[in-house]
Design a protein around this motif. Structure first.
Motif, PDB file in Angstrom:
ATOM      1  N   ASN A 260      -1.914   4.982  38.397  1.00  0.00           N
ATOM      2  CA  ASN A 260      -0.984   3.858  38.293  1.00  0.00           C
ATOM      3  C   ASN A 260      -0.378   3.754  36.901  1.00  0.00           C
ATOM      4  OD1 ASN A 260      -1.374   2.611  40.982  1.00  0.00           O
ATOM      5  ND2 ASN A 260      -3.487   2.471  40.265  1.00  0.00           N
TER       6      ASN A 260
ATOM      7  N   ASP B  21      -2.595  -3.271  36.381  1.00  0.00           N
ATOM      8  CA  ASP B  21      -2.724  -3.968  37.656  1.00  0.00           C
ATOM      9  C   ASP B  21      -1.842  -3.246  38.676  1.00  0.00           C
ATOM     10  OD1 ASP B  21      -2.774  -5.660  39.843  1.00  0.00           O
ATOM     11  OD2 ASP B  21      -2.109  -7.432  38.748  1.00  0.00           O
ATOM     12  N   TYR B  22      -2.456  -2.600  39.640  1.00  0.00           N
ATOM     13  CA  TYR B  22      -1.695  -1.813  40.624  1.00  0.00           C
ATOM     14  C   TYR B  22      -0.783  -2.681  41.491  1.00  0.00           C
ATOM     15  CZ  TYR B  22      -5.297  -3.328  43.945  1.00  0.00           C
ATOM     16  OH  TYR B  22      -6.144  -4.069  44.720  1.00  0.00           O
ATOM     17  N   ARG B  23      -0.962  -3.995  41.462  1.00  0.00           N
ATOM     18  CA  ARG B  23      -0.102  -4.893  42.238  1.00  0.00           C
ATOM     19  C   ARG B  23       1.134  -5.339  41.453  1.00  0.00           C
ATOM     20  NH1 ARG B  23      -5.650  -7.447  43.414  1.00  0.00           N
ATOM     21  NH2 ARG B  23      -5.344  -7.667  41.200  1.00  0.00           N
ATOM     22  N   HIS B  24       1.235  -4.949  40.190  1.00  0.00           N
ATOM     23  CA  HIS B  24       2.381  -5.319  39.357  1.00  0.00           C
ATOM     24  C   HIS B  24       3.662  -4.814  40.014  1.00  0.00           C
ATOM     25  CE1 HIS B  24       5.120  -5.418  35.925  1.00  0.00           C
ATOM     26  NE2 HIS B  24       4.261  -6.229  35.336  1.00  0.00           N
ATOM     27  N   GLN B  25       4.709  -5.616  39.965  1.00  0.00           N
ATOM     28  CA  GLN B  25       5.967  -5.277  40.637  1.00  0.00           C
ATOM     29  C   GLN B  25       6.589  -3.979  40.148  1.00  0.00           C
ATOM     30  OE1 GLN B  25       8.424  -8.748  40.202  1.00  0.00           O
ATOM     31  NE2 GLN B  25       7.730  -9.569  42.165  1.00  0.00           N
TER      32      GLN B  25
ATOM     33  N   TYR C 112       2.198  -6.895  50.937  1.00  0.00           N
ATOM     34  CA  TYR C 112       3.082  -6.760  49.779  1.00  0.00           C
ATOM     35  C   TYR C 112       3.526  -5.306  49.750  1.00  0.00           C
ATOM     36  CZ  TYR C 112      -0.815  -4.638  47.187  1.00  0.00           C
ATOM     37  OH  TYR C 112      -1.821  -3.812  46.777  1.00  0.00           O
TER      38      TYR C 112
ATOM     39  N   GLN D 116       4.254  -1.677  47.458  1.00  0.00           N
ATOM     40  CA  GLN D 116       4.059  -0.846  46.284  1.00  0.00           C
ATOM     41  C   GLN D 116       5.069   0.291  46.365  1.00  0.00           C
ATOM     42  OE1 GLN D 116       0.032   0.630  46.365  1.00  0.00           O
ATOM     43  NE2 GLN D 116      -0.804  -1.227  45.463  1.00  0.00           N
TER      44      GLN D 116
END
Length: 149
Positions: A69, A73-77, A132, A134
């Motif tokens: 990544n 934070d792998y969920r970051h936009q 969400y 990715q």
């Protein structure tokens, strides 16, 4: 007579254009993670194909895949995830010359297509209906990845 010949030719050309549109456009130069994420969001079906320059900020894995990544934070936009099958671990480590866990802060060049991927929340293995997105570049061959100069 000309119109009779022109119409089938136009239909044939229209079919060619439609098939060509399925392939993502190749972008010259290196593509940054934010550029990849924005392009993948703009055209989620095709994504964007090219050479991505990424700095690995986090390495994760699950039972099937390994994830490199560009954000902690792998969920970051704006995170761009390099995703590969766990069976490629040894070959990729040999290709790069170091263990994947030591890739933090290393720059990589990755060839492939960045696409938007839907991630479903699955508590207890059951889809919750929440999700969400990715942006992933799937690596199927370790030669797609090399250390950046």
């Amino acid at each position: 007579m000309r119109i009779a010949l022109l119409f089938p030719a136009l239909l044939l050309c229209a079919g060619c254009v439609h098939r060509a549109a399925v392939v993502p456009p190749m972008v010259p130069g290196w593509i940054s993670p934010p550029e990849a994420v924005h392009a993948a969001n703009d055209d989620p079906h095709r994504g964007i194909r090219g050479s991505f320059v990424v700095t690995v900020q986090a390495v994760g894995e699950d039972e099937r895949r390994i994830y490199l990544n560009t954000e902690r934070d792998y969920r970051h936009q704006l995170n761009l995830t390099i995703a590969l099958d766990r069976s490629l671990r040894d070959a990729l480590q040999a290709q790069l010359g170091l263990p994947l866990e030591q890739l933090h802060n290393h720059r990589l060049l990755v060839q492939g297509t960045a696409r938007r991927v839907r991630i479903d929340f699955t508590p207890d293995g059951r889809p919750s209906g929440k999700y969400y997105f990715q942006t992933h570049v799937d690596v199927t061959d370790p030669r797609q990845v090399r250390l950046a100069p």
